[in-house]
Design a protein around this motif. Structure first.
Motif, mmCIF file in Angstrom:
data_model
loop_
_atom_site.group_PDB
_atom_site.id
_atom_site.type_symbol
_atom_site.label_atom_id
_atom_site.label_comp_id
_atom_site.label_asym_id
_atom_site.label_seq_id
_atom_site.Cartn_x
_atom_site.Cartn_y
_atom_site.Cartn_z
ATOM 1 N N GLY A 65 0.665 -1.332 -0.121
ATOM 2 C CA GLY A 65 0.172 0.132 -0.030
ATOM 3 C C GLY A 65 0.854 1.411 -0.124
ATOM 4 N N ILE A 68 -0.665 7.528 3.294
ATOM 5 C CA ILE A 68 -1.282 8.679 3.069
ATOM 6 C C ILE A 68 -1.664 9.999 4.281
ATOM 7 N N ASP A 69 -1.307 9.039 5.277
ATOM 8 C CA ASP A 69 -1.215 10.154 6.580
ATOM 9 C C ASP A 69 -0.424 9.352 7.498
ATOM 10 N N ILE A 76 -2.296 5.681 7.953
ATOM 11 C CA ILE A 76 -3.076 5.221 7.133
ATOM 12 C C ILE A 76 -2.735 4.983 5.779
ATOM 13 N N VAL A 77 -3.040 3.783 5.405
ATOM 14 C CA VAL A 77 -2.400 3.032 4.168
ATOM 15 C C VAL A 77 -3.511 2.976 3.263
ATOM 16 N N GLU A 78 -3.379 3.194 1.986
ATOM 17 C CA GLU A 78 -4.262 3.379 1.005
ATOM 18 C C GLU A 78 -3.728 1.904 0.097
ATOM 19 N N LYS A 83 -8.873 4.025 -4.828
ATOM 20 C CA LYS A 83 -8.589 4.880 -3.903
ATOM 21 C C LYS A 83 -9.526 5.213 -2.543
ATOM 22 N N ASN A 84 -10.594 4.296 -2.355
ATOM 23 C CA ASN A 84 -11.398 4.437 -1.352
ATOM 24 C C ASN A 84 -11.026 3.182 -0.200
ATOM 25 N N CYS A 85 -10.122 2.416 -0.688
ATOM 26 C CA CYS A 85 -9.559 1.285 0.484
ATOM 27 C C CYS A 85 -8.317 2.118 1.347
ATOM 28 N N ARG A 86 -8.852 2.669 2.428
ATOM 29 C CA ARG A 86 -7.950 3.485 3.112
ATOM 30 C C ARG A 86 -8.079 2.766 4.864
#
Length: 102
Positions: A65, A68-69, A76-78, A83-86
């Motif tokens: 992944g 992203i944060d 928080i991994v995407e 792109k909705n799977c975080r």
């Protein structure tokens, strides 16, 4: 009497040899088990400190992944193309990091 004197002298030398063997075994355990574990822990800590937003990561469960944060102990991994799977997860769940600029 000669037999009793040789037995007491032998027991004293066996005690010293036993202590030396015990010290050798403890030393071997340190260099074979404890030191490599501490080295691995320091590498893992360096990896956790080097994580940045945008890095690609591999988790302990085998998922790839992108970060992203980053918060204190949580990232928080995407995952995937969607792109909705975080998913928020602990930093300790990250096994490998590939830098974004590499």
């Amino acid at each position: 009497m000669l037999l009793a004197a040789s037995q007491s002298g032998g027991a004293g030398s066996f005690g010293i040899v036993g202590i030396v063997w015990f010290a050798v075994i403890i030393g071997m355990m340190y260099f074979m088990m404890i030191k490599p574990q501490k080295k691995q822990e320091s590498r893992q800590k360096e990896l956790m400190d080097s994580i940045e937003i945008g890095d690609s990561v591999l988790t302990t469960s085998g998922f790839y992944g992108m970060i992203i944060d980053i918060q204190d102990d949580t990232v928080i991994v995407e995952f995937g193309n969607n792109k909705n799977c975080r998913i928020p997860m602990q930093k300790q769940a990250i096994v490998d990091v590939e830098k974004a600029d590499a």
